[in-house]
Design an enzyme around this catalytic site. Structure first.
Site, mmCIF file in Angstrom:
data_model
loop_
_atom_site.group_PDB
_atom_site.id
_atom_site.type_symbol
_atom_site.label_atom_id
_atom_site.label_comp_id
_atom_site.label_asym_id
_atom_site.label_seq_id
_atom_site.Cartn_x
_atom_site.Cartn_y
_atom_site.Cartn_z
ATOM 1 N N CYS A 61 0.839 -1.190 0.000
ATOM 2 C CA CYS A 61 0.000 0.000 0.000
ATOM 3 C C CYS A 61 0.873 1.238 0.000
ATOM 4 O O CYS A 61 2.099 1.160 -0.031
ATOM 5 C CB CYS A 61 -0.942 -0.006 1.202
ATOM 6 S SG CYS A 61 -0.088 -0.026 2.793
ATOM 7 N N LEU A 109 -3.955 -1.869 -1.598
ATOM 8 C CA LEU A 109 -4.039 -2.893 -2.630
ATOM 9 C C LEU A 109 -5.128 -3.907 -2.308
ATOM 10 O O LEU A 109 -5.730 -4.478 -3.193
ATOM 11 C CB LEU A 109 -2.695 -3.597 -2.785
ATOM 12 C CG LEU A 109 -2.606 -4.703 -3.838
ATOM 13 C CD1 LEU A 109 -2.855 -4.129 -5.213
ATOM 14 C CD2 LEU A 109 -1.251 -5.382 -3.789
ATOM 15 N N VAL A 111 -8.187 -5.202 1.028
ATOM 16 C CA VAL A 111 -8.775 -4.944 2.342
ATOM 17 C C VAL A 111 -8.920 -6.242 3.102
ATOM 18 O O VAL A 111 -9.014 -7.316 2.521
ATOM 19 C CB VAL A 111 -10.141 -4.235 2.223
ATOM 20 C CG1 VAL A 111 -9.962 -2.852 1.664
ATOM 21 C CG2 VAL A 111 -11.103 -5.040 1.394
ATOM 22 N N ASN A 134 2.791 0.483 5.953
ATOM 23 C CA ASN A 134 2.921 -0.264 4.714
ATOM 24 C C ASN A 134 3.866 -1.421 4.985
ATOM 25 O O ASN A 134 4.995 -1.205 5.403
ATOM 26 C CB ASN A 134 3.482 0.653 3.605
ATOM 27 C CG ASN A 134 3.909 -0.099 2.355
ATOM 28 O OD1 ASN A 134 4.837 0.301 1.673
ATOM 29 N ND2 ASN A 134 3.244 -1.187 2.045
ATOM 30 N N GLY A 135 3.421 -2.632 4.763
ATOM 31 C CA GLY A 135 4.321 -3.751 4.977
ATOM 32 C C GLY A 135 3.598 -5.010 5.394
ATOM 33 O O GLY A 135 2.368 -5.094 5.338
ATOM 34 N N THR A 396 23.146 1.994 -13.191
ATOM 35 C CA THR A 396 22.866 0.560 -13.171
ATOM 36 C C THR A 396 21.448 0.269 -12.686
ATOM 37 O O THR A 396 20.813 -0.686 -13.122
ATOM 38 C CB THR A 396 23.900 -0.192 -12.302
ATOM 39 O OG1 THR A 396 23.757 -1.587 -12.518
ATOM 40 C CG2 THR A 396 23.735 0.118 -10.829
ATOM 41 N N ARG A 399 19.156 0.876 -15.747
ATOM 42 C CA ARG A 399 19.305 -0.225 -16.703
ATOM 43 C C ARG A 399 18.517 -1.458 -16.258
ATOM 44 O O ARG A 399 17.777 -2.062 -17.037
ATOM 45 C CB ARG A 399 20.770 -0.602 -16.849
ATOM 46 C CG ARG A 399 21.648 0.378 -17.573
ATOM 47 C CD ARG A 399 23.086 -0.129 -17.521
ATOM 48 N NE ARG A 399 24.039 0.788 -18.131
ATOM 49 C CZ ARG A 399 25.348 0.642 -18.063
ATOM 50 N NH1 ARG A 399 25.860 -0.407 -17.415
ATOM 51 N NH2 ARG A 399 26.161 1.515 -18.635
#
Length: 620
Positions: A61, A109, A111, A134-135, A396, A399
């Protein structure tokens, strides 16, 4: 198991083919118009189909918060919409009772339950606590049972409220086994707390002025356009991983920083290990003992990350790390009796060695494998979007991000996999970069490994989060598991260095007798993701450099130091990326402290394919 091969241009056609094969496809319901409720300032929206599915587990989220704003909150909240991609299913803004200039914002994302699934999380037992996070907290059930906490929701983050009430903020962050970034408000004690996991797997940025205005967000893009009366240019900076910050909340809603504390070093066994149910490890550093312990901890790292009710997939480059993750993940999914096949995903151009290697692994483990083909034009066209998503101009990183960005876009559009496993963190932890062959000593290699781990949030972890989150996916990285990584770093330095000309020798040897993956993959030499997606004859970095040669001329390079005095680009490729970055984030170059570059070898380019060791291995 089937293998699906599709080009970027053929994605729509592929979707039809998958539907014909009766593979379930995501059908997002149209979002209703936002609804307003007069309770201070509250704005929320959620997807009806998710609202009716209370068993879905919380995943990736976006969080956002303001304290002491002098501007109209309704206007300021528009900035939070810049991170809507992190939570495409729902959003909510809510101000704090008694503090009309303080506000939380949340994009979700998925519920968990109808009443308490949204954030900020508040429970009846602690009406003075507000949490936006978030996590994923993998040990929340174990801690709940151990301390006999009474949960009011099904959200894993609720454990933060109970731990804080029981033992304060320091014990709380040390007890969390997972990845997280959070904002915790305690209105009873007039405190604000910010925290971020050890490696910075979950992002967090903040901006704070001298008069006490504080803004916090998952991504910097949600803060750069905020207005404040005291300064025309709000300084935005990443919140350091492995730290928490304590701030006093003043009656006027503004804050004052009290202390910034480092709560965990990657070498140290985490406090939450005391409450872990992992199989008992054997003491000592005999090779067979170490290999057994590593297998136990790696299995456990994968198993705990199955915590989701959304479909799980896995990125599969065909390299050692992603192959071990995919093989172990599939084994764990079978043990958990998950009813769907594991989807693995590889991306590359024609003749890509990664595609061939990934196909071998997928055939060996029996996954439902998807190959996405792209050409140089499609990769180059994605650069602007990629750099905007990344919020960096490191060469990097850019890329390597193009392929990951395009494969994430494919996953979101054509499959229902949402939680995506990957092999990030292994190269830093297990000394997997080719330049480790040139380390002056095992002790110097150890120092370099820890430095790379400390800086993951600026490079590989940043890339992995932003490229997947840009398409509403959540990444899980088992190699950065606290228990696994701290044990690996506790091993004697000479056990971890390259041996017999092969990097990550200990990790390879650990799984030698497991038959998890084909032997030629287990001992496949290191191939950088940004290199492996193209053929050896025409590397991705060469393609980019040839294109940029016509976009940046010598006159521009001659004036580079004057135009970009900080982190002055030394190459035309670096100049080109910097131009794109400055277009999106003018004056924010200090978000990147330095370019990623190999050590000990006088490298002028970060690509592994420019190194003598790689060239020798390629000829062999």
């Amino acid at each position: 198991m089937p293998v699906y091969i599709v080009s970027i241009k053929e994605q729509d056609r592929c979707k039809e083919a998958l539907q014909a094969a009766r593979i379930p496809q995501p059908q997002p319901a149209p979002l209703p118009r936002p609804t307003r409720r007069c309770a201070g300032f509250l704005l929320s929206r959620w997807n009806k189909s998710l609202r009716e599915s209370p068993q879905l587990h919380c995943t990736m989220c976006g969080i956002w918060a303001l304290f002491g704003s002098d501007d109209c909150l309704a206007v300021q909240c528009l900035s939070a919409m810049k991170i809507a991609h992190r939570g495409p299913d729902a959003f909510r803004f809510e101000n704090v009772n008694g503090y009309t200039n303080c506000c939380f914002g949340f994009h979700r994302l998925a519920v968990v339950d109808q009443l308490f699934g949204m954030q900020p999380i508040r429970v009846k037992k602690y009406p003075y606590l507000w949490l936006c996070y978030n996590g994923e907290i993998y040990n929340h059930v174990k801690l709940q049972h151990h301390f006999e906490f009474e949960y009011q929701t099904k959200v894993d983050g609720e454990i933060i409220l109970h731990l804080y009430d029981k033992g304060g903020i320091e014990q709380t962050v040390c007890m969390l086994d997972g990845v997280f970034a959070f904002i915790l408000l305690d209105t009873a004690n007039k405190k604000v707390f910010l925290g971020r996991d050890t490696y910075g797997v979950r992002p967090l940025f903040k901006a704070m002025t001298e008069d006490g205005f504080l803004a916090v967000c998952s991504e910097a893009k949600g803060l750069v356009n905020l207005k404040h009366s005291m300064t025309p240019f709000l300084k935005v900076e990443p919140f350091l991983p492995g730290h928490y910050e304590v701030l006093d909340l003043k009656p006027n809603g503004k804050v004052a920083s009290v202390e910034m504390v480092k709560f965990h070093h990657c070498r140290d066994e985490p406090l939450h290990a005391l409450y872990d149910s992992v199989e008992k490890l054997f003491p000592g550093f005999e090779i067979e003992t170490v290999k057994s312990n590593l297998r136990i901890l790696f299995d456990n790292a994968i198993k705990k990350r199955l915590m989701t009710h959304r479909r799980i997939g896995c990125l599969l480059s065909g390299g050692l790390d992603s192959s071990l993750v995919a093989a172990t993940l599939l084994k764990q999914l079978k043990a958990a009796q998950v009813q769907y096949p594991l989807q693995t995903f590889a991306i590359g151009m024609e003749d890509s060695p990664d595609l061939l290697a990934a196909r071998k692994v997928a055939n060996h483990i029996g996954s439902e494998h998807h190959e996405v083909l792209f050409n140089s034009e499609e990769g180059i066209q994605a650069l602007d979007e990629v750099i905007f998503s990344l919020e960096t101009y490191d060469i990097t990183t850019v890329r390597a991000s193009v392929g990951m960005y395009l494969i994430s876009k494919y996953i979101r559009k054509n499959t229902d996999s949402v939680v995506i496993f990957s092999g990030e963190g292994s190269d830093e932890l297990t000394q997997g970069y080719i330049y480790f062959h040139k380390a002056p000593s095992p002790e110097k290699a150890e120092e370099e490994s820890e430095r790379l781990l400390k800086e993951l949030y600026l490079f590989d972890v940043l890339r992995a989060d932003r490229t997947t989150a840009a398409h509403g996916l959540e990444l899980r990285v088992p190699f950065l598991d606290h228990r696994f990584s701290s044990y690996y770093l506790s091993l004697p330095p000479d056990m971890r260095i390259p041996k017999n000309g092969i990097e990550k020798h200990l990790l390879r040897e650990t799984f030698e007798d497991s038959d998890l993956i084909p032997k030629e993959i287990l001992w496949r030499p290191k191939e950088a993701f940004s290199d492996g997606i193209t053929s050896v004859k025409n590397s991705w970095f060469r393609i980019l450099q040839e294109y940029v040669e016509h976009q940046v001329d010598d006159t521009m390079m001659a004036a580079a130091a004057q135009k970009f005095p900080f982190n002055t680009p030394k190459t035309k490729e670096g100049y080109y990326y910097r131009q794109i970055f400055e277009h999106h984030y003018p004056g924010r170059a200090d978000w990147l402290t330095h370019y990623w570059m190999p050590r000990w070898i006088n490298a002028t380019d970060p690509s592994a394919r420019t190194l003598t060791h790689y060239k020798s291995a390629a000829k062999a």
